[in-house]
Design an enzyme around this catalytic site. Structure first.
Site, PDB file in Angstrom:
ATOM      1  N   HIS A   5      -2.970   0.553  10.589  1.00 50.23           N
ATOM      2  CA  HIS A   5      -4.270   0.838  11.193  1.00 50.23           C
ATOM      3  C   HIS A   5      -4.131   1.887  12.298  1.00 50.23           C
ATOM      4  O   HIS A   5      -4.874   2.863  12.372  1.00 50.23           O
ATOM      5  CB  HIS A   5      -4.860  -0.466  11.759  1.00 50.23           C
ATOM      6  N   CYS A  13      -4.678   9.001  -3.322  1.00 55.79           N
ATOM      7  CA  CYS A  13      -5.289   8.826  -2.012  1.00 55.79           C
ATOM      8  C   CYS A  13      -4.369   8.057  -1.077  1.00 55.79           C
ATOM      9  O   CYS A  13      -4.730   7.718   0.038  1.00 55.79           O
ATOM     10  CB  CYS A  13      -6.660   8.184  -2.111  1.00 55.79           C
TER      11      CYS A  13
HETATM   12  C1  PEP Z   1      -2.747   2.856  -1.041  1.00 57.51           C
HETATM   13  O1  PEP Z   1      -2.369   1.731  -1.311  1.00 57.51           O
HETATM   14  O2  PEP Z   1      -2.043   3.865  -1.211  1.00 57.51           O
HETATM   15  C2  PEP Z   1      -4.077   3.060  -0.472  1.00 57.51           C
HETATM   16  C3  PEP Z   1      -4.570   4.283  -0.328  1.00 57.51           C
HETATM   17  O3  PEP Z   1      -4.757   1.949  -0.051  1.00 57.51           O
HETATM   18  P1  PEP Z   1      -4.436   1.207   1.326  1.00 57.51           P
HETATM   19  O4  PEP Z   1      -3.472   2.035   2.097  1.00 57.51           O
HETATM   20  O5  PEP Z   1      -5.730   1.041   1.994  1.00 57.51           O
HETATM   21  O6  PEP Z   1      -3.848  -0.077   0.817  1.00 57.51           O
END
Ligand code: PEP
Ligand code: MG
Length: 779
Positions: free
Chosen positions: A420, A731
């Site tokens: 975070h 992403c």
């Molecule tokens: C990921 O897992 O790469 C992602 C983009 O989701 P998060 O980081 O929110 O788990």
């Protein structure tokens, strides 16, 4: 006159001699030691095509669809045939050869023949770097090489870019620089100021032989850091130089050779040579009034300057004649080489001893700032964090966001690059160092420290006391991209907090690749269940609509991919109402993402209603993404809920995250569910493929998104999706890493979503890889 001597050229002659010619002329005029040479003017090229009557046919041949590679190839061939197949007028031949002959001191001179395009104002920055250069040319091949430079104005790549940008082919001219080769014994590059901080430090990189080895990055050069004011050599790093490039005495061709054993680890530059280079560095920076990136060579004790360009990584380019736009990329790449020595030597390089570093962590959000430490515990009142304070905390919590906005910097004990704290500080543009292990105990309240969010260091005292400059995040150290590079692969940006939308949109990204709505939900301070119980479902929907709308509005009509809730139970537990969350042994593998949504459909339905409401409001750029799916059953179930709240799954764009090996292996059945896209969440995909907890510092060194197993899953999914006409994207955090970007572009990914601070670099990296692919295809 077909040719102009460099002695007679100045920066004002850009239209006649092109960017490179004008820059060399300007340097020659300033009394700098530039090897002698002349320029075959742009007018010569223009007269040649016009008088031979090939101009109309040439430009007409360029009127093609740039996406049609056969047509591109044909256009290039036509141009080559027309230009190479047409005789040069006798007077031009004579003039060029006569000029050449005077350069030889009796012998036949070896010359470099370099294209120098005049369209320096072309919107696509790297245009000028695309034409041919020939080294070690002699009389026999000279005229042919000049014509080849002309023809290189119509390489497939150049045609492609001009067509894509609607830039008329007839408005670009090309001059050719013919310059005596320096048979360099040593060569390299020099930054007349520090390339990222702009400090008055001269950085020299040097290797044996011709400069191509350094510029192309095929050898790691020695690195010298010199104080520009005192000329004191602050640091010398001698590299192991395995290769060198030199002219083959027989053929005159540039060849690569092994460096003799005794020279491999020997220092390249003597103190005298450094002194001479520093003097030149000062002279050239004074002349232009801006920091320069210089290519130099040494031959028989003489130092020569081969090229000088403004360092565009520090400040906006001045638009000087010497601006070769690809210098940003070169400077960045070369700088990367300097950085590769590691944080320690860099700390030294900026004049700050490594010994001052009192704590290290991960550089999670770039920038260097000083401030007063404010230790923040969970129970603290965050209004104690004032403007200019540095938050030091175990781990940031969603309710800290308002305080994080006020803070100058953030330091945490725990968390990685996707925690975070890391995500939010990057988006807010607040420098951060995370995962230090012990900041909350090692530092004390009120203490003044300086943090470096690139290198992940914390030092005692303020930057000012040390006479250093603080710098804020990316925008402050790098100029805004005046025109975003045109890439076929879309480059998007990740957003987690709506407040970051404006900053994110300003990157020129092609949309939002991931909007994590859990950050919105967490910032409500209560669990969704409790919020709904207290305020009603409509109020919850309204909160989500507002948050997503803020981003969708900022980016409209660029697409915004919002993801349904994906917070692990340990994050929910921190919120009001969190006491009823299950206490899970491993929340990362627990009740999160689509699993929780499909169990808690009352909450999930409200999220989906928010999407339906946004569509009603006309935000047709919103796309819906489902996290942590494993198989078609997950997706089908979610789809039914979507339809139940009135989302038309045929009409709207929606898709899934690929975050588990199961989902990657099941991509065909997922595609059958009607998804429009699959987006790699490499943070999770890596942790689940390698069984490495992404939040566990003990195994952080094993968290490798580029592990062959991860890449194999990704590569296969892209291949299948291309067959099935499903878009692919990334992403996860790895989308901001150049190696991953290269891999994905080569495999044919549709889009890449990066962190705000990385968007610009990713745009350039994508472009570089795409151009390389086009080039490889041509060669
Ligand atoms: C990921 O897992 O790469 C992602 C983009 O989701 P998060 O980081 O929110 O788990
Ligand atoms: Mg994830």
């Amino acid at each position: 006159m077909a040719v102009l001597w460099l002695d007679d050229v100045t920066a004002d002659d850009l239209d006649t001699v092109g960017g490179k010619g004008a820059s060399l002329g300007e340097l020659t005029g300033a009394g700098l030691p530039v090897p002698p040479g002349f320029v075959v003017t742009a007018g010569t090229y223009r007269t040649f095509i016009e008088e031979a009557g090939i101009d109309e046919e040439l430009f007409a041949a360029m009127d093609i669809d740039p996406e049609d590679s056969a047509a591109l190839r044909a256009a290039e061939e036509t141009a080559r045939d027309l230009i190479l197949g047409t005789e040069l007028p006798e007077s031009v031949r004579e003039e060029i050869l006569e000029a050449y002959r005077t350069m030889g001191d009796g012998d036949e001179a070896f010359v470099a023949v370099r294209s120098s395009a005049t369209a320096e104002d072309l919107p696509d920055a790297s245009f000028a770097g695309q034409q041919e250069t020939f080294l070690n040319v002699r009389e026999e091949a000279l005229l042919e090489r000049v014509k080849e430079c002309w023809a290189s104005l119509f390489s497939q790549r150049a045609i492609y870019y001009r067509q894509r940008q609607g830039f008329p082919h007839s408005e670009v001219d090309i001059a050719v620089v013919v310059q005596r080769m320096v048979d360099a014994e040593k060569s390299g590059v020099m930054f007349t100021s520090h390339p990222s901080t702009g400090e008055p430090e001269i950085i020299i990189e040097a290797a044996w032989g011709l400069g191509e080895a350094v510029v192309s990055g095929s050898v790691s050069p020695d690195n010298y850091v010199v104080d520009r004011e005192t000329a004191a050599v602050d640091e010398v790093t001698v590299a192991d130089k395995k290769l060198l490039m030199e002219k083959d005495a027989e053929t005159g061709e540039t060849v690569e050779r092994e460096v003799p054993e005794e020279k491999r680890e020997a220092r390249v530059l003597t103190d005298d040579e450094i002194e001479r280079l520093v003097e030149l560095g000062r002279q050239v920076e004074d002349h232009y009034g801006t920091p320069q990136d210089v290519e130099w060579a040494i031959y028989e004790g003489e130092v020569y300057m081969l090229q000088s360009r403004p360092i565009t990584t520090i400040a906006d380019s001045t638009g000087d004649a010497g601006t070769t736009p690809s210098s940003t990329e070169r400077a960045a790449a070369t700088n990367g080489g300097v950085d590769a020595d590691g944080a320690g030597s860099n700390a030294n390089a900026t004049g700050t001893g490594d010994d001052e570093v009192i704590l290290r962590g991960l550089g999670a959000s770039p920038g260097i700032v000083s401030g007063e430490v404010r230790i923040v515990t969970k129970l603290d009142h965050l209004d104690q964090v004032g403007e200019g304070d540095l938050i030091v905390t175990e781990m940031t919590m969603p309710d800290m966001v308002p305080a994080m906005k006020r803070a100058v910097g953030i330091v945490t004990d725990e968390g990685g690059m996707t925690s975070h704290a890391a995500i939010v500080s990057r988006e807010l543009g607040v420098p951060a160092v995370v995962g230090t292990g012990s900041a909350t105990t090692a530092l004390s309240d009120g203490q003044v420290v300086t943090i470096d969010g690139d290198k992940g260091t914390i030092r005692l005292g303020s930057a000012e006391e040390r006479g250093e400059e603080e710098h804020e995040p990316v925008e402050a150290v790098r100029p805004e991209t005046p025109v975003k590079p045109m890439t076929a692969t879309e480059v998007k940006v990740n957003v987690s907090i709506p407040e970051a939308a404006e900053r994110a949109a300003a990157t020129g990204a092609d949309g939002v690749g991931l909007l994590r709505i859990e950050h919105m939900v967490l910032s409500l301070g209560v669990t969704p269940e409790k919020y709904i119980a207290d305020n009603g479902a409509d109020a919850y929907v309204e909160e989500l609509v507002e948050g997503i709308r803020e981003v969708a509005e900022e980016f409209y009509p660029r697409p915004v991919r919002a993801r349904t809730l994906d917070a692990p139970t340990d994050e929910f537990r921190e919120l009001e109402g969190g006491e009823s969350e299950p206490d899970e042994h491993n929340p990362m593998m627990g009740w999160r993402g689509i699993r929780r949504s499909l169990d808690k459909t009352d909450v999930f339905r409200q999220e989906l209603r928010a999407f339906a409401r946004l569509y009603e409001m006309g935000y047709d750029n919103v796309e819906l993404m489902l996290p942590l799916v494993n198989d078609a059953a997950d997706v089908e179930a979610a789809k039914q809920h979507m339809e139940a709240v009135g989302i038309d799954t045929e009409k709207r764009r929606w898709g899934v995250m690929i975050e588990t090996p199961a989902s990657a292996l099941a991509i065909e059945e997922l595609a059958d569910c009607g998804i429009d896209f699959a987006s790699f969440g490499t943070n999770d995909l890596t942790q689940y493929t390698l069984a490495v907890d992404r939040n566990n510092g003990n195994v952080a060194d094993r968290f490798d998104e580029l592990h062959p197993a991860v890449l194999s899953l990704i590569g296969d999914v892209i291949e299948t999706c291309r067959e099935l006409d499903v878009d692919t994207s990334i992403c996860g955090q790895a989308g901001s890493k150049p190696d991953m970007v290269d891999f994905l572009v080569e495999r044919g990914v549709t889009s890449i979503s990066a962190n705000i601070d990385a968007v610009r670099d990713v745009q350039h990296e994508v472009k570089r890889t795409e151009q390389k692919l086009i080039l490889d295809d041509v060669r």
